[in-house]
Design a protein around this motif. Structure first.
Motif, PDB file in Angstrom:
ATOM      1  N   GLU A 191       0.853  -1.189   0.000  1.00 55.75           N
ATOM      2  CA  GLU A 191       0.000   0.000   0.000  1.00 55.75           C
ATOM      3  C   GLU A 191       0.889   1.238   0.000  1.00 55.75           C
ATOM      4  OE1 GLU A 191      -2.886   2.531  -0.201  1.00 55.75           O
ATOM      5  OE2 GLU A 191      -3.326   0.391  -0.251  1.00 55.75           O
ATOM      6  N   LEU A 192       0.648   2.164  -0.921  1.00 56.30           N
ATOM      7  CA  LEU A 192       1.468   3.364  -1.040  1.00 56.30           C
ATOM      8  C   LEU A 192       1.018   4.498  -0.122  1.00 56.30           C
ATOM      9  CD1 LEU A 192       1.900   3.456  -4.922  1.00 56.30           C
ATOM     10  CD2 LEU A 192       3.528   2.630  -3.206  1.00 56.30           C
ATOM     11  N   SER A 193      -0.163   4.369   0.483  1.00 49.56           N
ATOM     12  CA  SER A 193      -0.704   5.469   1.286  1.00 49.56           C
ATOM     13  C   SER A 193       0.205   5.917   2.433  1.00 49.56           C
ATOM     14  CB  SER A 193      -2.109   5.146   1.792  1.00 49.56           C
ATOM     15  OG  SER A 193      -2.095   3.989   2.590  1.00 49.56           O
ATOM     16  N   PRO A 194       1.034   5.045   3.049  1.00 50.74           N
ATOM     17  CA  PRO A 194       1.923   5.563   4.099  1.00 50.74           C
ATOM     18  C   PRO A 194       2.927   6.607   3.591  1.00 50.74           C
ATOM     19  CG  PRO A 194       1.737   3.185   4.301  1.00 50.74           C
ATOM     20  CD  PRO A 194       1.078   3.576   3.004  1.00 50.74           C
ATOM     21  N   LEU A 195       3.200   6.603   2.287  1.00 51.59           N
ATOM     22  CA  LEU A 195       4.134   7.571   1.726  1.00 51.59           C
ATOM     23  C   LEU A 195       3.475   8.911   1.399  1.00 51.59           C
ATOM     24  CD1 LEU A 195       6.070   5.271  -0.777  1.00 51.59           C
ATOM     25  CD2 LEU A 195       6.691   5.852   1.576  1.00 51.59           C
ATOM     26  N   GLU A 196       2.144   8.924   1.298  1.00 52.65           N
ATOM     27  CA  GLU A 196       1.461  10.117   0.818  1.00 52.65           C
ATOM     28  C   GLU A 196       1.643  11.356   1.696  1.00 52.65           C
ATOM     29  OE1 GLU A 196      -2.523   9.189  -0.444  1.00 52.65           O
ATOM     30  OE2 GLU A 196      -1.765   8.001  -2.129  1.00 52.65           O
ATOM     31  N   PRO A 197       1.602  11.273   3.026  1.00 53.28           N
ATOM     32  CA  PRO A 197       1.836  12.498   3.809  1.00 53.28           C
ATOM     33  C   PRO A 197       3.213  13.120   3.531  1.00 53.28           C
ATOM     34  CG  PRO A 197       0.831  10.836   5.195  1.00 53.28           C
ATOM     35  CD  PRO A 197       1.204  10.163   3.901  1.00 53.28           C
ATOM     36  N   MET A 198       4.217  12.279   3.381  1.00 49.78           N
ATOM     37  CA  MET A 198       5.553  12.776   3.064  1.00 49.78           C
ATOM     38  C   MET A 198       5.549  13.421   1.678  1.00 49.78           C
ATOM     39  SD  MET A 198       9.150  10.706   2.690  1.00 49.78           S
ATOM     40  CE  MET A 198       8.406   9.564   1.539  1.00 49.78           C
ATOM     41  N   LEU A 199       4.923  12.775   0.705  1.00 52.78           N
ATOM     42  CA  LEU A 199       4.864  13.335  -0.637  1.00 52.78           C
ATOM     43  C   LEU A 199       4.035  14.619  -0.670  1.00 52.78           C
ATOM     44  CD1 LEU A 199       4.532  10.009  -2.615  1.00 52.78           C
ATOM     45  CD2 LEU A 199       6.516  11.521  -2.555  1.00 52.78           C
ATOM     46  N   ASP A 200       2.991  14.695   0.154  1.00 51.39           N
ATOM     47  CA  ASP A 200       2.215  15.938   0.269  1.00 51.39           C
ATOM     48  C   ASP A 200       3.116  17.092   0.711  1.00 51.39           C
ATOM     49  OD1 ASP A 200      -0.041  14.440  -0.330  1.00 51.39           O
ATOM     50  OD2 ASP A 200      -0.960  14.681   1.650  1.00 51.39           O
ATOM     51  N   ARG A 201       3.934  16.847   1.730  1.00 52.58           N
ATOM     52  CA  ARG A 201       4.844  17.899   2.219  1.00 52.58           C
ATOM     53  C   ARG A 201       5.831  18.305   1.125  1.00 52.58           C
ATOM     54  NH1 ARG A 201       4.121  14.637   6.717  1.00 52.58           N
ATOM     55  NH2 ARG A 201       6.037  13.430   6.387  1.00 52.58           N
ATOM     56  N   TYR A 202       6.323  17.316   0.398  1.00 48.96           N
ATOM     57  CA  TYR A 202       7.257  17.582  -0.702  1.00 48.96           C
ATOM     58  C   TYR A 202       6.604  18.474  -1.762  1.00 48.96           C
ATOM     59  CZ  TYR A 202       9.676  16.618  -5.103  1.00 48.96           C
ATOM     60  OH  TYR A 202      10.305  16.733  -6.307  1.00 48.96           O
ATOM     61  N   VAL A 203       5.420  18.108  -2.212  1.00 49.41           N
ATOM     62  CA  VAL A 203       4.752  18.878  -3.266  1.00 49.41           C
ATOM     63  C   VAL A 203       4.447  20.295  -2.784  1.00 49.41           C
ATOM     64  CG1 VAL A 203       2.684  19.055  -4.708  1.00 49.41           C
ATOM     65  CG2 VAL A 203       3.816  16.856  -4.403  1.00 49.41           C
ATOM     66  N   ARG A 204       3.964  20.430  -1.557  1.00 54.78           N
ATOM     67  CA  ARG A 204       3.689  21.775  -1.028  1.00 54.78           C
ATOM     68  C   ARG A 204       4.956  22.630  -1.020  1.00 54.78           C
ATOM     69  NH1 ARG A 204       0.072  18.796   2.134  1.00 54.78           N
ATOM     70  NH2 ARG A 204      -2.061  19.458   1.741  1.00 54.78           N
ATOM     71  N   MET A 205       6.070  22.046  -0.603  1.00 56.93           N
ATOM     72  CA  MET A 205       7.329  22.776  -0.579  1.00 56.93           C
ATOM     73  C   MET A 205       7.727  23.199  -1.987  1.00 56.93           C
ATOM     74  SD  MET A 205      10.875  22.258  -1.296  1.00 56.93           S
ATOM     75  CE  MET A 205      11.047  20.488  -1.312  1.00 56.93           C
ATOM     76  N   VAL A 206       7.614  22.298  -2.963  1.00 56.46           N
ATOM     77  CA  VAL A 206       7.983  22.626  -4.339  1.00 56.46           C
ATOM     78  C   VAL A 206       7.071  23.726  -4.888  1.00 56.46           C
ATOM     79  CG1 VAL A 206       8.079  21.745  -6.707  1.00 56.46           C
ATOM     80  CG2 VAL A 206       9.057  20.411  -4.842  1.00 56.46           C
ATOM     81  N   VAL A 207       5.787  23.599  -4.680  1.00 57.29           N
ATOM     82  CA  VAL A 207       4.829  24.605  -5.168  1.00 57.29           C
ATOM     83  C   VAL A 207       5.173  25.973  -4.572  1.00 57.29           C
ATOM     84  CG1 VAL A 207       2.400  25.330  -5.014  1.00 57.29           C
ATOM     85  CG2 VAL A 207       2.976  22.989  -5.703  1.00 57.29           C
ATOM     86  N   GLU A 208       5.420  26.020  -3.272  1.00 62.77           N
ATOM     87  CA  GLU A 208       5.742  27.291  -2.611  1.00 62.77           C
ATOM     88  C   GLU A 208       7.044  27.882  -3.141  1.00 62.77           C
ATOM     89  OE1 GLU A 208       5.721  26.488   1.590  1.00 62.77           O
ATOM     90  OE2 GLU A 208       3.569  26.047   1.581  1.00 62.77           O
ATOM     91  N   ARG A 209       8.076  27.063  -3.261  1.00 63.49           N
ATOM     92  CA  ARG A 209       9.375  27.565  -3.721  1.00 63.49           C
ATOM     93  C   ARG A 209       9.345  27.972  -5.192  1.00 63.49           C
ATOM     94  NH1 ARG A 209      14.347  26.912  -1.084  1.00 63.49           N
ATOM     95  NH2 ARG A 209      15.009  28.214  -2.832  1.00 63.49           N
ATOM     96  N   MET A 210       8.686  27.192  -6.034  1.00 65.04           N
ATOM     97  CA  MET A 210       8.620  27.539  -7.453  1.00 65.04           C
ATOM     98  C   MET A 210       7.840  28.840  -7.646  1.00 65.04           C
ATOM     99  SD  MET A 210      10.468  25.328  -9.056  1.00 65.04           S
ATOM    100  CE  MET A 210      10.054  25.383 -10.779  1.00 65.04           C
ATOM    101  N   ALA A 211       6.805  29.048  -6.841  1.00 65.13           N
ATOM    102  CA  ALA A 211       6.049  30.310  -6.916  1.00 65.13           C
ATOM    103  C   ALA A 211       6.904  31.474  -6.431  1.00 65.13           C
ATOM    104  CB  ALA A 211       4.769  30.194  -6.090  1.00 65.13           C
ATOM    105  N   ALA A 212       7.568  31.298  -5.292  1.00 67.00           N
ATOM    106  CA  ALA A 212       8.364  32.382  -4.717  1.00 67.00           C
ATOM    107  C   ALA A 212       9.605  32.690  -5.554  1.00 67.00           C
ATOM    108  CB  ALA A 212       8.776  32.016  -3.288  1.00 67.00           C
ATOM    109  N   ASP A 213      10.306  31.662  -6.006  1.00 68.01           N
ATOM    110  CA  ASP A 213      11.580  31.869  -6.701  1.00 68.01           C
ATOM    111  C   ASP A 213      11.426  32.182  -8.182  1.00 68.01           C
ATOM    112  OD1 ASP A 213      12.553  31.138  -4.225  1.00 68.01           O
ATOM    113  OD2 ASP A 213      13.686  29.411  -4.938  1.00 68.01           O
ATOM    114  N   TYR A 214      10.409  31.620  -8.833  1.00 67.94           N
ATOM    115  CA  TYR A 214      10.316  31.725 -10.289  1.00 67.94           C
ATOM    116  C   TYR A 214       8.964  32.228 -10.781  1.00 67.94           C
ATOM    117  CZ  TYR A 214      14.334  28.778  -9.534  1.00 67.94           C
ATOM    118  OH  TYR A 214      15.516  28.278  -9.071  1.00 67.94           O
TER     119      TYR A 214
END
Length: 173
Positions: free
Chosen positions: A11-34
């Protein structure tokens, strides 16, 4: 720290909270930096998780490989490898939680993925990452990855998105 191969029945669901944090960080940084606008951040997270689930099939069957790293029973890292053409492979979804960086987790995942590529007789491994991910870039370059042109299999190559770095490693060199 332990690195495990994710098996098809896992089951991949145990990885999803970690991946959620990753995507949020990327979205925030890509918006702020670029100035990249992904729209609704929650929609971006849902889209990424759906894409990860869809793409996981290519990681879970040979020559693909999906790895998860755990620290104190919690997932702290992930990385996948898949075929991306004749004798070409791609590393995808490589991420280590900030609290677990500096422990060798990223290197352990990367080395296992590259071992799979070598065993699968691939000539080249490619990946893309964000330019603000200095630790990841340093890791990739430390094992021989060099700058490359955007590649056809890339999620971002056709978008012209700013801040993306394309890398490749010649496994036959």
């Amino acid at each position: 720290m332990s690195v495990f191969q994710i098996e098809p029945a896992t089951e991949l669901s145990p990885l999803e909270p970690m991946l959620d944090r990753y995507v949020r960080m990327v979205v925030e940084r890509m918006a702020a930096d670029y100035g990249v606008d992904f729209g609704d951040p929650e929609q971006a997270v849902r889209h990424h998780n759906a894409r990860f689930r869809d793409e996981s099939a290519s990681f879970l069957k040979p020559p693909g490989l999906l790895l998860a790293a755990y620290l104190d029973g919690e997932p702290v890292g992930v990385g996948g490898f898949k075929a991306a053409g004749p004798r070409r492979g791609e590393i995808k979804r490589m991420y280590v939680e900030p609290r677990a960086r500096g422990l060798g987790i990223g290197r352990a995942i990367l080395e296992r993925l590259l071992d799979a590529a070598r065993l699968g007789d691939f000539d080249v491994v490619r990946l893309e990452t964000a330019s603000f991910m200095a630790e990841a870039l340093s890791l990739y370059r430390s094992v021989g990855f060099t700058d490359a042109q955007p590649f056809e299999e890339s999620e971002t190559a056709t978008t012209g998105m700013k801040g993306i770095v394309f890398l490749e490693l010649d496994l036959k060199a």
